[in-house]
Write an enzyme that holds these catalytic residues in place. Structure first.
Site, PDB file in Angstrom:
ATOM      1  N   LYS A 209       0.868  -1.183   0.000  1.00  0.00           N
ATOM      2  CA  LYS A 209       0.000   0.000   0.000  1.00  0.00           C
ATOM      3  C   LYS A 209       0.904   1.233   0.000  1.00  0.00           C
ATOM      4  CE  LYS A 209      -3.552   2.468   2.515  1.00  0.00           C
ATOM      5  NZ  LYS A 209      -4.583   2.437   3.550  1.00  0.00           N
ATOM      6  N   LYS A 262      -2.112  -1.493  -3.873  1.00  0.00           N
ATOM      7  CA  LYS A 262      -2.969  -0.310  -3.832  1.00  0.00           C
ATOM      8  C   LYS A 262      -2.133   0.963  -3.947  1.00  0.00           C
ATOM      9  CE  LYS A 262      -5.940   2.058  -0.633  1.00  0.00           C
ATOM     10  NZ  LYS A 262      -6.337   2.254   0.703  1.00  0.00           N
TER      11      LYS A 262
END
Ligand code: PBG
Length: 339
Positions: A209, A262
Protein backbone atom coordinates in the site's frame (compact mmCIF):
# COMPACT_ATOMS: atom_id res chain seq x y z
CA UNK A 1 17.82 -20.07 -42.04
CA UNK A 2 14.12 -19.44 -41.50
CA UNK A 3 14.71 -15.74 -42.00
CA UNK A 4 16.33 -16.30 -45.39
CA UNK A 5 13.63 -18.65 -46.59
CA UNK A 6 10.95 -16.23 -45.40
CA UNK A 7 12.52 -13.39 -47.33
CA UNK A 8 12.75 -15.60 -50.41
CA UNK A 9 9.06 -16.56 -50.22
CA UNK A 10 8.00 -13.03 -49.72
CA UNK A 11 9.93 -11.89 -52.69
CA UNK A 12 8.68 -14.73 -54.86
CA UNK A 13 4.99 -14.38 -54.02
CA UNK A 14 5.03 -10.79 -52.92
CA UNK A 15 3.23 -11.88 -49.75
CA UNK A 16 3.40 -11.37 -46.04
CA UNK A 17 2.99 -14.66 -44.19
CA UNK A 18 2.29 -13.14 -40.85
CA UNK A 19 -0.57 -10.67 -40.64
CA UNK A 20 -1.58 -10.29 -36.99
CA UNK A 21 -4.52 -8.18 -38.10
CA UNK A 22 -6.26 -11.36 -39.35
CA UNK A 23 -6.96 -12.25 -35.72
CA UNK A 24 -8.60 -8.88 -35.23
CA UNK A 25 -10.79 -8.81 -38.32
CA UNK A 26 -14.20 -9.19 -36.69
CA UNK A 27 -15.75 -9.17 -33.29
CA UNK A 28 -16.22 -12.95 -33.05
CA UNK A 29 -12.55 -13.61 -33.77
CA UNK A 30 -11.47 -10.82 -31.47
CA UNK A 31 -13.60 -12.34 -28.70
CA UNK A 32 -12.20 -15.81 -29.46
CA UNK A 33 -8.61 -14.71 -28.96
CA UNK A 34 -9.22 -12.31 -26.09
CA UNK A 35 -6.63 -13.19 -23.44
CA UNK A 36 -8.08 -11.42 -20.42
CA UNK A 37 -11.70 -11.49 -19.38
CA UNK A 38 -13.36 -9.63 -16.59
CA UNK A 39 -16.76 -10.26 -15.03
CA UNK A 40 -18.62 -9.17 -11.91
CA UNK A 41 -17.15 -12.29 -10.23
CA UNK A 42 -13.82 -10.48 -10.06
CA UNK A 43 -15.07 -7.30 -8.43
CA UNK A 44 -15.41 -6.13 -4.84
CA UNK A 45 -17.63 -3.10 -4.28
CA UNK A 46 -16.54 -0.58 -1.59
CA UNK A 47 -19.40 1.21 0.21
CA UNK A 48 -19.64 3.97 2.83
CA UNK A 49 -22.03 3.74 5.77
CA UNK A 50 -23.44 6.30 8.18
CA UNK A 51 -25.63 6.04 11.24
CA UNK A 52 -29.33 6.88 11.04
CA UNK A 53 -32.26 6.13 8.78
CA UNK A 54 -33.12 7.20 5.23
CA UNK A 55 -29.86 9.13 4.86
CA UNK A 56 -28.03 9.47 1.57
CA UNK A 57 -25.17 11.95 1.67
CA UNK A 58 -23.49 13.12 -1.50
CA UNK A 59 -19.68 12.84 -1.69
CA UNK A 60 -18.71 15.56 -4.19
CA UNK A 61 -15.33 14.01 -5.11
CA UNK A 62 -16.91 10.57 -5.64
CA UNK A 63 -19.75 11.13 -8.13
CA UNK A 64 -22.65 8.64 -7.90
CA UNK A 65 -21.40 7.25 -4.59
CA UNK A 66 -23.03 8.12 -1.28
CA UNK A 67 -22.73 7.68 2.44
CA UNK A 68 -25.73 5.47 3.14
CA UNK A 69 -27.69 4.65 6.27
CA UNK A 70 -28.59 1.05 7.03
CA UNK A 71 -31.90 0.93 5.13
CA UNK A 72 -30.48 2.46 1.95
CA UNK A 73 -27.29 0.38 2.19
CA UNK A 74 -29.42 -2.77 2.27
CA UNK A 75 -31.20 -1.59 -0.87
CA UNK A 76 -27.86 -0.86 -2.57
CA UNK A 77 -26.58 -4.33 -1.66
CA UNK A 78 -29.74 -5.90 -3.04
CA UNK A 79 -29.33 -4.00 -6.33
CA UNK A 80 -25.67 -5.01 -6.51
CA UNK A 81 -26.45 -8.68 -5.86
CA UNK A 82 -28.93 -8.52 -8.72
CA UNK A 83 -26.11 -7.25 -10.93
CA UNK A 84 -23.93 -10.20 -9.93
CA UNK A 85 -21.71 -8.42 -7.39
CA UNK A 86 -21.30 -10.63 -4.34
CA UNK A 87 -18.46 -9.15 -2.30
CA UNK A 88 -18.67 -5.80 -0.51
CA UNK A 89 -16.00 -3.83 1.32
CA UNK A 90 -17.81 -1.58 3.77
CA UNK A 91 -16.45 1.49 5.54
CA UNK A 92 -17.99 3.55 8.36
CA UNK A 93 -18.11 7.35 8.30
CA UNK A 94 -17.85 8.06 12.02
CA UNK A 95 -18.90 11.37 13.59
CA UNK A 96 -16.04 13.42 15.00
CA UNK A 97 -17.27 13.34 18.60
CA UNK A 98 -16.93 9.53 18.62
CA UNK A 99 -13.27 9.63 17.59
CA UNK A 100 -10.44 9.43 20.14
CA UNK A 101 -6.76 8.62 20.50
CA UNK A 102 -7.34 4.87 20.94
CA UNK A 103 -10.07 4.44 18.30
CA UNK A 104 -12.17 2.75 20.97
CA UNK A 105 -15.41 3.30 19.06
CA UNK A 106 -14.18 0.69 16.55
CA UNK A 107 -15.08 -2.08 19.00
CA UNK A 108 -17.71 -0.31 21.12
CA UNK A 109 -20.89 -2.25 21.98
CA UNK A 110 -23.15 0.36 20.37
CA UNK A 111 -21.02 0.84 17.21
CA UNK A 112 -23.45 1.49 14.34
CA UNK A 113 -21.12 -0.10 11.78
CA UNK A 114 -21.03 -3.44 13.61
CA UNK A 115 -24.83 -3.27 13.94
CA UNK A 116 -25.20 -2.75 10.18
CA UNK A 117 -22.82 -5.65 9.41
CA UNK A 118 -25.07 -7.94 11.51
CA UNK A 119 -28.14 -6.65 9.71
CA UNK A 120 -26.65 -7.16 6.24
CA UNK A 121 -25.58 -10.72 7.05
CA UNK A 122 -29.05 -11.46 8.47
CA UNK A 123 -30.81 -10.05 5.40
CA UNK A 124 -28.42 -11.32 2.72
CA UNK A 125 -26.49 -14.33 4.05
CA UNK A 126 -25.12 -14.86 0.54
CA UNK A 127 -23.36 -11.46 0.52
CA UNK A 128 -19.67 -11.72 1.38
CA UNK A 129 -18.53 -8.83 3.56
CA UNK A 130 -15.07 -7.40 3.88
CA UNK A 131 -14.06 -4.71 6.38
CA UNK A 132 -11.13 -2.35 6.76
CA UNK A 133 -8.91 -2.62 9.79
CA UNK A 134 -6.99 0.57 10.58
CA UNK A 135 -7.48 3.28 13.18
CA UNK A 136 -8.05 6.26 10.87
CA UNK A 137 -11.88 6.32 10.60
CA UNK A 138 -12.08 6.25 14.43
CA UNK A 139 -8.94 8.17 15.40
CA UNK A 140 -8.95 11.79 16.53
CA UNK A 141 -5.48 12.03 14.93
CA UNK A 142 -6.64 10.71 11.55
CA UNK A 143 -3.78 8.21 11.45
CA UNK A 144 -3.90 4.47 10.87
CA UNK A 145 -1.84 3.78 13.99
CA UNK A 146 -1.67 4.90 17.63
CA UNK A 147 -0.14 8.37 17.93
CA UNK A 148 2.24 9.25 20.76
CA UNK A 149 4.33 12.45 20.71
CA UNK A 150 3.42 12.96 17.06
CA UNK A 151 4.86 9.55 16.15
CA UNK A 152 2.97 6.46 15.02
CA UNK A 153 3.65 3.76 17.61
CA UNK A 154 3.73 0.39 15.82
CA UNK A 155 3.48 -2.06 18.70
CA UNK A 156 0.84 -0.13 20.65
CA UNK A 157 -1.32 -0.21 17.52
CA UNK A 158 -1.35 -4.01 17.14
CA UNK A 159 -3.64 -4.86 20.09
CA UNK A 160 -6.11 -2.18 18.95
CA UNK A 161 -6.21 -3.62 15.43
CA UNK A 162 -6.63 -7.13 16.84
CA UNK A 163 -9.51 -6.05 19.05
CA UNK A 164 -11.16 -4.24 16.13
CA UNK A 165 -10.81 -7.39 13.98
CA UNK A 166 -12.40 -9.65 16.57
CA UNK A 167 -15.32 -7.21 17.00
CA UNK A 168 -15.85 -7.23 13.23
CA UNK A 169 -15.61 -11.03 13.08
CA UNK A 170 -18.17 -11.31 15.88
CA UNK A 171 -20.51 -9.12 13.83
CA UNK A 172 -20.16 -11.51 10.87
CA UNK A 173 -17.40 -10.16 8.63
CA UNK A 174 -16.02 -12.74 6.20
CA UNK A 175 -12.77 -11.02 5.18
CA UNK A 176 -10.65 -8.72 7.35
CA UNK A 177 -8.70 -6.12 5.38
CA UNK A 178 -5.85 -4.63 7.43
CA UNK A 179 -5.04 -1.36 5.64
CA UNK A 180 -2.81 0.20 8.27
CA UNK A 181 0.67 -0.97 7.14
CA UNK A 182 1.96 -1.55 10.70
CA UNK A 183 4.66 -4.23 10.96
CA UNK A 184 3.42 -7.56 12.30
CA UNK A 185 -0.29 -6.72 12.08
CA UNK A 186 -1.31 -9.69 9.96
CA UNK A 187 0.23 -12.12 12.46
CA UNK A 188 -1.25 -10.30 15.45
CA UNK A 189 -4.73 -10.26 13.89
CA UNK A 190 -4.54 -13.91 12.75
CA UNK A 191 -3.54 -15.01 16.24
CA UNK A 192 -6.34 -13.07 17.94
CA UNK A 193 -8.96 -14.26 15.44
CA UNK A 194 -7.92 -17.88 15.93
CA UNK A 195 -7.83 -17.58 19.73
CA UNK A 196 -11.42 -16.34 19.56
CA UNK A 197 -12.58 -19.19 17.35
CA UNK A 198 -12.65 -17.27 14.05
CA UNK A 199 -10.40 -19.62 12.10
CA UNK A 200 -12.69 -19.31 9.07
CA UNK A 201 -12.37 -15.53 8.78
CA UNK A 202 -9.97 -14.60 5.97
CA UNK A 203 -7.34 -11.87 5.86
CA UNK A 204 -6.81 -9.79 2.73
CA UNK A 205 -3.77 -7.75 3.66
CA UNK A 206 -3.17 -4.37 2.12
CA UNK A 207 0.31 -5.61 1.42
CA UNK A 208 1.90 -3.12 -0.99
CA UNK A 209 0.00 0.00 0.00
CA UNK A 210 1.65 3.17 -1.24
CA UNK A 211 1.61 6.68 0.26
CA UNK A 212 -0.51 7.93 -2.63
CA UNK A 213 -2.10 11.23 -3.62
CA UNK A 214 -5.01 9.21 -5.00
CA UNK A 215 -6.75 8.53 -1.65
CA UNK A 216 -8.05 12.11 -1.41
CA UNK A 217 -11.72 11.47 -2.32
CA UNK A 218 -11.87 8.50 0.09
CA UNK A 219 -10.65 10.70 2.94
CA UNK A 220 -13.37 13.21 1.97
CA UNK A 221 -15.94 10.41 2.17
CA UNK A 222 -14.89 9.42 5.70
CA UNK A 223 -13.57 12.79 6.84
CA UNK A 224 -10.48 10.80 7.87
CA UNK A 225 -7.50 12.84 6.60
CA UNK A 226 -4.52 12.95 8.99
CA UNK A 227 -4.70 15.87 11.43
CA UNK A 228 -0.93 16.37 11.18
CA UNK A 229 1.87 15.15 8.91
CA UNK A 230 1.40 12.43 6.32
CA UNK A 231 1.38 8.63 6.17
CA UNK A 232 4.86 8.18 4.73
CA UNK A 233 6.32 6.53 7.83
CA UNK A 234 4.05 3.53 7.30
CA UNK A 235 2.72 3.54 3.71
CA UNK A 236 5.26 2.69 1.01
CA UNK A 237 7.28 5.07 -1.13
CA UNK A 238 5.81 5.13 -4.69
CA UNK A 239 9.37 4.90 -6.02
CA UNK A 240 9.89 1.39 -4.59
CA UNK A 241 9.07 -1.98 -6.08
CA UNK A 242 11.45 -4.48 -4.44
CA UNK A 243 10.17 -3.40 -1.04
CA UNK A 244 6.79 -4.89 -2.01
CA UNK A 245 8.47 -8.33 -2.02
CA UNK A 246 9.53 -7.88 1.61
CA UNK A 247 5.99 -6.93 2.64
CA UNK A 248 4.53 -9.85 0.68
CA UNK A 249 6.84 -12.47 2.21
CA UNK A 250 6.04 -11.24 5.71
CA UNK A 251 2.29 -11.13 5.13
CA UNK A 252 2.26 -14.68 3.74
CA UNK A 253 4.37 -15.95 6.62
CA UNK A 254 2.01 -14.24 9.07
CA UNK A 255 -1.09 -15.87 7.58
CA UNK A 256 -2.54 -13.64 4.85
CA UNK A 257 -4.97 -15.33 2.44
CA UNK A 258 -4.77 -12.64 -0.26
CA UNK A 259 -2.21 -9.93 -1.04
CA UNK A 260 -3.46 -6.55 -2.15
CA UNK A 261 -1.68 -3.87 -4.17
CA UNK A 262 -2.97 -0.31 -3.83
CA UNK A 263 -3.50 1.91 -5.83
CA UNK A 264 -4.00 -0.28 -8.89
CA UNK A 265 -3.69 1.32 -12.31
CA UNK A 266 -0.52 3.29 -11.52
CA UNK A 267 1.11 0.21 -9.97
CA UNK A 268 0.57 -2.45 -12.65
CA UNK A 269 4.26 -3.39 -12.46
CA UNK A 270 3.85 -4.15 -8.75
CA UNK A 271 0.73 -6.26 -9.41
CA UNK A 272 2.67 -8.19 -12.05
CA UNK A 273 5.64 -8.68 -9.72
CA UNK A 274 3.39 -10.07 -6.99
CA UNK A 275 1.63 -12.41 -9.37
CA UNK A 276 4.93 -13.78 -10.69
CA UNK A 277 6.43 -14.33 -7.26
CA UNK A 278 3.66 -15.61 -5.01
CA UNK A 279 1.08 -18.37 -5.17
CA UNK A 280 -1.73 -16.86 -3.12
CA UNK A 281 -4.35 -14.72 -4.92
CA UNK A 282 -3.46 -11.13 -5.71
CA UNK A 283 -6.02 -8.34 -5.51
CA UNK A 284 -5.74 -4.66 -6.39
CA UNK A 285 -7.56 -1.63 -5.02
CA UNK A 286 -8.65 0.70 -7.82
CA UNK A 287 -8.79 3.66 -5.45
CA UNK A 288 -11.00 6.69 -5.12
CA UNK A 289 -8.67 9.04 -7.03
CA UNK A 290 -8.56 6.67 -10.01
CA UNK A 291 -12.36 6.68 -10.07
CA UNK A 292 -12.63 10.45 -9.60
CA UNK A 293 -10.10 11.10 -12.37
CA UNK A 294 -12.13 9.24 -15.01
CA UNK A 295 -15.37 10.83 -13.82
CA UNK A 296 -13.90 14.33 -14.03
CA UNK A 297 -12.54 13.81 -17.54
CA UNK A 298 -15.78 12.21 -18.73
CA UNK A 299 -17.80 15.09 -17.26
CA UNK A 300 -15.75 17.50 -19.35
CA UNK A 301 -16.34 15.35 -22.42
CA UNK A 302 -12.63 14.53 -22.68
CA UNK A 303 -12.95 10.75 -22.18
CA UNK A 304 -15.65 8.20 -22.90
CA UNK A 305 -16.68 7.00 -19.42
CA UNK A 306 -17.63 3.40 -20.25
CA UNK A 307 -14.62 2.75 -22.46
CA UNK A 308 -12.13 4.35 -20.09
CA UNK A 309 -13.58 2.40 -17.14
CA UNK A 310 -13.39 -0.93 -18.99
CA UNK A 311 -9.85 -0.31 -20.17
CA UNK A 312 -8.66 0.63 -16.70
CA UNK A 313 -10.23 -2.43 -15.05
CA UNK A 314 -9.09 -4.81 -17.80
CA UNK A 315 -5.52 -3.52 -17.54
CA UNK A 316 -5.49 -4.23 -13.81
CA UNK A 317 -6.67 -7.79 -14.47
CA UNK A 318 -4.19 -8.25 -17.34
CA UNK A 319 -1.34 -7.18 -15.06
CA UNK A 320 -2.19 -10.09 -12.76
CA UNK A 321 -4.91 -9.10 -10.31
CA UNK A 322 -7.32 -11.95 -9.55
CA UNK A 323 -9.80 -9.57 -7.93
CA UNK A 324 -10.33 -5.81 -8.05
CA UNK A 325 -11.82 -3.55 -5.41
CA UNK A 326 -13.45 -0.79 -7.40
CA UNK A 327 -16.02 1.99 -7.12
CA UNK A 328 -16.86 1.20 -10.76
CA UNK A 329 -18.26 -2.21 -9.71
CA UNK A 330 -21.92 -1.43 -10.31
CA UNK A 331 -21.38 0.57 -13.49
CA UNK A 332 -19.20 -2.18 -14.92
CA UNK A 333 -21.59 -4.97 -13.94
CA UNK A 334 -24.52 -3.02 -15.44
CA UNK A 335 -22.58 -2.43 -18.65
CA UNK A 336 -21.64 -6.07 -19.24
CA UNK A 337 -25.15 -7.18 -18.35
CA UNK A 338 -26.62 -4.92 -21.01
CA UNK A 339 -24.12 -5.79 -23.75
C1 PBG B 1 -7.74 3.51 5.50
C2 PBG B 1 -7.91 3.38 4.04
C3 PBG B 1 -7.64 4.30 3.03
C4 PBG B 1 -8.08 3.75 1.84
C5 PBG B 1 -8.58 2.48 2.14
N1 PBG B 1 -8.45 2.26 3.50
C6 PBG B 1 -7.08 5.69 3.10
C7 PBG B 1 -5.74 5.91 3.60
O1 PBG B 1 -4.96 4.99 3.83
O2 PBG B 1 -5.43 7.10 3.82
C8 PBG B 1 -8.07 4.43 0.50
C9 PBG B 1 -9.09 3.94 -0.46
C10 PBG B 1 -9.35 4.84 -1.63
O3 PBG B 1 -8.73 5.89 -1.83
O4 PBG B 1 -10.26 4.47 -2.39
N2 PBG B 1 -6.51 3.23 6.03
Amino acid sequence: MFERRFRYLCLKFECMLQRPRRNRKNVAIRDLVQETNLTADHLIYPMFLIDGQNKREVIPSLPNLFRLSEDLALKDIEDSLNLGIRIFDIFPAVEDHLKNQTASYSYAEDNFYLRIIRKIKETFPEAVLMSDVAMDPYSSDGHDGFVENDLIHNDKTLPILSKMSVAQAQAGIDIIGPSDMMDGRVGAIRRELDLNGFTEVSIMSYCAKYASAFYGPFRDALNSAPKFGDKKSYQMNPANKREALIEAKLDIAEGADFLMVKPASLYLDVIHLMKENFEIPITAYNVSGEYAMIHAAAEKGWLDYDRAMCEMLLSIKRAGADGILTYFAKDFARLIKSS
